[in-house]
Enzyme design. Structure first.
Site, PDB file in Angstrom:
ATOM      1  N   LEU A 216      28.693 -41.041  52.700  1.00 25.32           N
ATOM      2  CA  LEU A 216      30.138 -41.072  52.538  1.00 25.32           C
ATOM      3  C   LEU A 216      30.646 -42.502  52.654  1.00 25.32           C
ATOM      4  O   LEU A 216      30.436 -43.161  53.674  1.00 25.32           O
ATOM      5  CB  LEU A 216      30.820 -40.212  53.607  1.00 25.32           C
ATOM      6  CG  LEU A 216      30.283 -38.793  53.803  1.00 25.32           C
ATOM      7  CD1 LEU A 216      30.964 -38.124  54.986  1.00 25.32           C
ATOM      8  CD2 LEU A 216      30.476 -37.966  52.530  1.00 25.32           C
ATOM      9  N   GLU A 217      31.298 -42.986  51.609  1.00 27.10           N
ATOM     10  CA  GLU A 217      31.981 -44.287  51.668  1.00 27.10           C
ATOM     11  C   GLU A 217      33.464 -43.977  51.609  1.00 27.10           C
ATOM     12  O   GLU A 217      33.998 -43.606  50.571  1.00 27.10           O
ATOM     13  CB  GLU A 217      31.534 -45.175  50.511  1.00 27.10           C
ATOM     14  CG  GLU A 217      31.812 -46.654  50.757  1.00 27.10           C
ATOM     15  CD  GLU A 217      33.088 -47.138  50.105  1.00 27.10           C
ATOM     16  OE1 GLU A 217      34.183 -46.850  50.649  1.00 27.10           O
ATOM     17  OE2 GLU A 217      32.997 -47.788  49.059  1.00 27.10           O
ATOM     18  N   LEU A 218      34.136 -44.139  52.774  1.00 26.99           N
ATOM     19  CA  LEU A 218      35.494 -43.644  52.918  1.00 26.99           C
ATOM     20  C   LEU A 218      36.496 -44.792  52.995  1.00 26.99           C
ATOM     21  O   LEU A 218      36.234 -45.882  52.509  1.00 26.99           O
ATOM     22  CB  LEU A 218      35.560 -42.736  54.147  1.00 26.99           C
ATOM     23  CG  LEU A 218      34.500 -41.624  54.168  1.00 26.99           C
ATOM     24  CD1 LEU A 218      34.592 -40.797  55.432  1.00 26.99           C
ATOM     25  CD2 LEU A 218      34.590 -40.745  52.930  1.00 26.99           C
TER      26      LEU A 218
END
Length: 469
Positions: A216-218
Site C-alpha cells: 500500500l502506497e498511501l
C-alpha cells in the site's frame, strides 16, 4: 484488452482467470525472454509517447511539461529493472550454515505470484500503473491494472500496447469504479494499491481476510525543514515546485514548511514571488478531481478562520499561508492541492518535533548548507525517505526503496524489492547421502540420543568446557 469491463464481478473474474491461465507459460519463459518483451514494449511506448501524453492532458488537465514525465519515467523503470532481473531472479545455493546442514543440498528459487492486481489513482495514471506492472511482469507474474475511473483512457491505451507488440496475454486492464477495484482485490494473488489511506485500509482488510499479500502506497503530509544555513533561493524554488507541481496532487507534495527565524522573512518573500510567476496552462494545470478543490478550499478557509495570513491565492489557484499552526486542518490533514503553509520555528529541534507531529510519514525535505547537519536532521525524521537540498529526488532513484511509514503505507517500491516482492521464495532441500534411516529418525534409542546430544554440543556450544561436558 483495453479495459472492456461492463459487469463488476463476472467480467473482472473472467479477466483474472484468463490471465492466470496465461501466466503459467509466461513464468516458464527464461528471464531473458521476459526482458526481451519488455524491451519491445519500451520501444512501443517511445513510438506512442505523444499520443499517450495527449490523452493524459485531456483526462487529467496536466500541462504538457508534466504530462511528458510519465512515459520516460516508465521507460527508465523498464531499463533499470530489466538489467537487474536476471541476477535477482537467479536460483541460489546457500552455503550450509553448519554440520547439521552439510549433508543437504540447498536451493532457493523465486516463484512469482500468479496474478498481481495494480490499483492506481488519477494523479499519475500511466506512471503509477506501469511502475508496478513492469517489475511484476519481469518477476513472471500476470498483471491486471485497475486505473481510476477519472483517468482510464491513457492507461488503457498504454496497456493496449502490450497486445500490439504481440506479447503473451499477461497484461490487461479493467476499467470502472470502486466496485471494480474491490472485485480485483477479491480475485488476485497480490494486491498493489496506490491511493488514499481510507481505501488502503479497506484493501488491507480484504487482503487479511483472504490471506494474500498487499503493498500500500498511501497519502502523505510531507514536511520541508529550512535551516538557517540553507541556500534560501534554491529552498524557496524547491518549496514552490514541491507544493504546486501537478497542481499539488501528489502524495509526496510539500504540504508544510518549517523555517528557522533567521531566514524566515527572506524565504517567505521568495516563495511568494516565485508562486506569483506561475502560469496557468504552462506551469500549472488544474484539479483532475473536482472534489479535491473542495478539500483545498476547506483547508484554506479553516486556516484563515483560525488566524492564518493568506499572502497569495485569495481563494483560488496557488495559495501561500503564514501564521499557521497544528490546530489547523492544512497542517494535519492531507490537502492534495496547491496550498503551502509556512511556519516560523526557533530552532532545528522545534522543526523536527513539528515535522514528526503527523500521522503520515511518506517523505520529507531538509535544506541546509552543512551536509552533516542535514543528514543528522534527516535521521531524526519519521518518514520513509528524506531529500536533502532537493525535492522529489527519491522518486527518481530507482535503486532505493520507496516506502511509507505510519499511515503512509505498507511495503515499498524500488530497489531489489521492486521485483522480489512479487515472488515467493521457495526452499528446496535434498539429501546428499541417503542411508536407510537418518540418525534422527525412528526408532529412538539411548545410543542415538547420546550421539545427538554430543554432536549438538560440538556444533552449538562455545568454549571447550561446554563442548565436551
Amino acid at each position: 484488452m483495453g479495459g472492456r469491463v461492463t459487469d463488476t464481478v463476472t467480467s473482472v473474474s473472467a479477466v483474472v482467470a484468463q490471465l492466470r491461465d496465461s501466466q503459467r507459460r509466461w513464468a516458464a519463459l527464461p528471464v531473458s525472454d521476459r526482458t526481451r518483451w519488455l524491451s519491445e514494449y519500451r520501444d512501443w511506448l517511445w513510438d506512442n509517447q505523444s499520443r499517450l501524453e495527449r490523452l493524459l492532458m485531456q483526462e487529467t488537465g496536466k500541462p504538457p511539461a508534466e504530462a511528458g514525465l510519465e512515459v520516460p519515467y516508465v521507460i527508465e523503470a523498464i531499463n533499470y529493472h530489466s538489467k537487474r532481473a536476471p541476477r535477482l531472479l537467479a536460483e541460489r545455493r546457500p552455503s550450509p550454515h553448519g554440520l547439521l546442514a552439510i549433508t543437504k543440498r540447498q536451493l532457493i528459487v523465486q516463484r512469482p505470484y500468479p496474478v498481481v492486481g495494480v490499483i492506481t489513482p488519477w494523479n499519475f495514471p500511466v506512471g503509477l500503473s506501469l511502475l508496478d506492472a513492469v517489475p511484476a511482469l519481469l518477476a513472471g507474474c500476470a498483471v491486471v491494472v485497475k486505473p481510476s475511473e477519472l483517468a482510464p483512457s491513457a492507461v488503457s491505451a498504454a496497456v493496449d500496447g502490450w497486445a500490439a507488440i504481440g506479447a503473451p496475454p499477461v497484461l490487461d486492464v479493467v476499467c470502472g469504479d470502486g466496485r471494480h477495484g474491490a472485485a480485483v482485490a477479491a480475485t488476485v494473488d497480490f494486491i498493489q494499491f496506490t491511493g488514499s489511506a481510507r481505501t488502503g485500509r479497506a484493501i488491507a482488510r480484504v487482503a487479511a481476510e483472504r490471506l494474500v499479500p498487499c503493498a500500500l502506497e498511501l497519502g502523505g503530509k510531507d514536511a520541508m525543514i529550512v535551516l538557517d544555513d540553507a541556500d534560501v533561493p534554491r529552498a524557496a524554488n524547491a518549496a514552490v515546485w514541491g507544493a504546486m507541481a501537478n497542481y499539488g496532487q501528489m502524495c509526496v507534495s510539500v504540504e508544510r514548511v518549517y523555517v528557522e527565524s533567521a531566514v524566515y522573512d527572506e524565504f517567505v518573500a521568495r516563495v511568494v514571488a516565485e508562486a506569483g510567476r506561475l502560469r496557468t496552462g504552462i506551469d500549472m494545470g488544474g484539479f483532475t478531481n473536482r472534489a479535491q478543490g473542495e478539500v483545498v478550499r476547506r483547508h484554506r478557509d479553516d486556516a484563515i478562520a483560525r488566524g492564518a495570513t493568506e499572502l497569495i491565492g485569495h481563494g483560488e489557484g496557488p495559495t501561500v499561508l503564514t501564521d499557521t499552526d497544528h490546530n489547523m486542518l492544512c497542517m494535519t490533514e492531507e490537502t492534495f492541492g496547491p496550498l503551502l503553509p509556512i511556519v516560523r520555528v526557533d530552532d532545528e529541534d522545534e522543526a523536527v518535533r513539528l515535522a514528526n507531529d503527523s500521522r503520515y510519514g511518506l517523505s520529507a525535505v531538509v535544506f541546509s548548507g552543512d551536509a552533516r547537519r542535514a543528514e543528522r536532521i534527516a535521521r531524526r525524521i519519521d518518514a520513509g525517505a528524506v531529500n536533502i537540498n532537493d525535492v522529489f529526488a527519491n522518486l527518481f532513484t530507482l535503486a532505493l526503496p520507496q516506502a511509507g511509514w505510519k499511515e503512509s503505507g505498507l511495503g515499498s517500491r524500488g530497489g531489489s524489492d521492486a521485483i522480489l516482492k512479487f515472488c515467493r521464495p521457495q526452499a528446496i532441500v535434498a539429501a546428499r547421502v541417503a542411508p536407510a534411516r537418518e540418525l534422527t529418525w525412528y526408532p529412538y534409542t539411548p545410543l542415538r540420543r547420546a550421539i545427538m546430544r554430543r554432536v549438538s554440543r560440538l556444533i552449538g556450544a562455545r568454549g571447550l568446557r561446554r563442548r565436551f561436558a
